[in-house]
Design an enzyme around this catalytic site. Sequence first.
Site, short mmCIF file in Angstrom:
data_model
loop_
_atom_site.label_atom_id
_atom_site.label_comp_id
_atom_site.label_asym_id
_atom_site.label_seq_id
_atom_site.Cartn_x
_atom_site.Cartn_y
_atom_site.Cartn_z
N ALA A 237 0.75 -1.10 0.12
CA ALA A 237 -0.14 -0.03 -0.01
C ALA A 237 0.97 1.30 0.14
O ALA A 237 1.87 1.38 0.85
CB ALA A 237 -1.07 0.02 1.11
N LYS A 238 0.22 2.33 -0.50
CA LYS A 238 1.19 3.60 -0.72
C LYS A 238 1.30 3.86 0.58
O LYS A 238 2.44 4.78 0.93
CB LYS A 238 0.29 4.51 -1.70
CG LYS A 238 0.62 5.88 -1.91
CD LYS A 238 2.10 5.87 -2.66
CE LYS A 238 2.54 7.22 -2.69
NZ LYS A 238 3.73 7.64 -2.95
N ARG A 239 0.31 4.05 1.52
CA ARG A 239 0.42 4.67 2.60
C ARG A 239 1.60 4.19 3.40
O ARG A 239 2.14 4.79 4.47
CB ARG A 239 -0.78 4.50 3.50
CG ARG A 239 -1.06 3.38 3.87
CD ARG A 239 -2.64 3.31 4.64
NE ARG A 239 -3.07 1.98 4.89
CZ ARG A 239 -3.71 1.35 4.00
NH1 ARG A 239 -4.03 1.80 2.59
NH2 ARG A 239 -4.18 0.05 4.36
N GLY A 241 4.40 3.54 1.93
CA GLY A 241 5.68 4.02 1.52
C GLY A 241 5.98 3.60 -0.03
O GLY A 241 7.22 3.71 -0.36
#
Length: 279
Positions: A237-239, A241
């Site tokens: 997930a992008k969150r 990183g």
Amino acid sequence: MIVTRFAPSPNGPLHLGHAFAALVAHDLARERGGQFHLRIEDIDGERSRAEFVEEFLLDLRWLGLEWDGAVAFQSARLARYTEAGERLKAMGLLYPCRCTRAEITAAATEAGPDGPIYPGTCRHHDVNPEGAAWRLDVTRAMDLAGPLEWVDEIAGPQVATPQIFGDVVLLRKDLPASYHLAATLDDAADGITLVTRGMDLFPASHVHRLLQALLGLPVPAWHHHGLLIEPDGRKLAKRRGSPSLGDRRRAGEDGWALAEALRAHRFPGDISLSGNWTP
Ligand code: GLU
């Protein structure tokens, strides 16, 4: 003819997991002489951003993926969702609900795929429908539809058990649909014959199969693919990183080479990014 689609939501940039999902949809269509469509799931106007859509198109082309026909936008189809919602209401299958998330969490006794199962609080109450969400009475709907089956290309034949979600919201209080209703109607409207998406959405297909039966929609086949996971076993997930596709594109990375690296991992089951593979 086989028709697949990639259906991203423009509430953030695409990352590797999206690239993998797009590749699976694209390649399955191309391998079988079919079509690959692109649909932007921007029903949620508050969270959707036009600039993400522009990035999506650049990202897909960078990966070497071309889609067939015009890009479809859910935001242009709200009237169709409203009409389907009215039909389900007229069939006596929806009821208004004003419960908050906190009330549901406090009252729930069971958990489903999306968290606490709604305990049916508003089902038998006289609730003011003004500004309320509308839920599907899943027991009544299943009684009407009868036993339903669907087929996942990887997992095989399935018996539909939408009850695992309880009475899902089909019309959000702020929108004439929820993900379940909009995606099901769109897949039918776009002539999608093979719905491809990650394993995390496998349970949702039970609900979609029921909606197809209730609304008299064609029934596609499904292909739920494995997810890219972090070395610690969590979904990418992008969150946390992981770089977005846009970041990689702007840094001058070769999108075709990335697509080829992802293709080498197109197998059922989750794909761990640990080991010696670091795209
Ligand atoms: N818009 C959904 C997402 O981005 C896609 C769901 C689907 O493929 O049905 O997760």
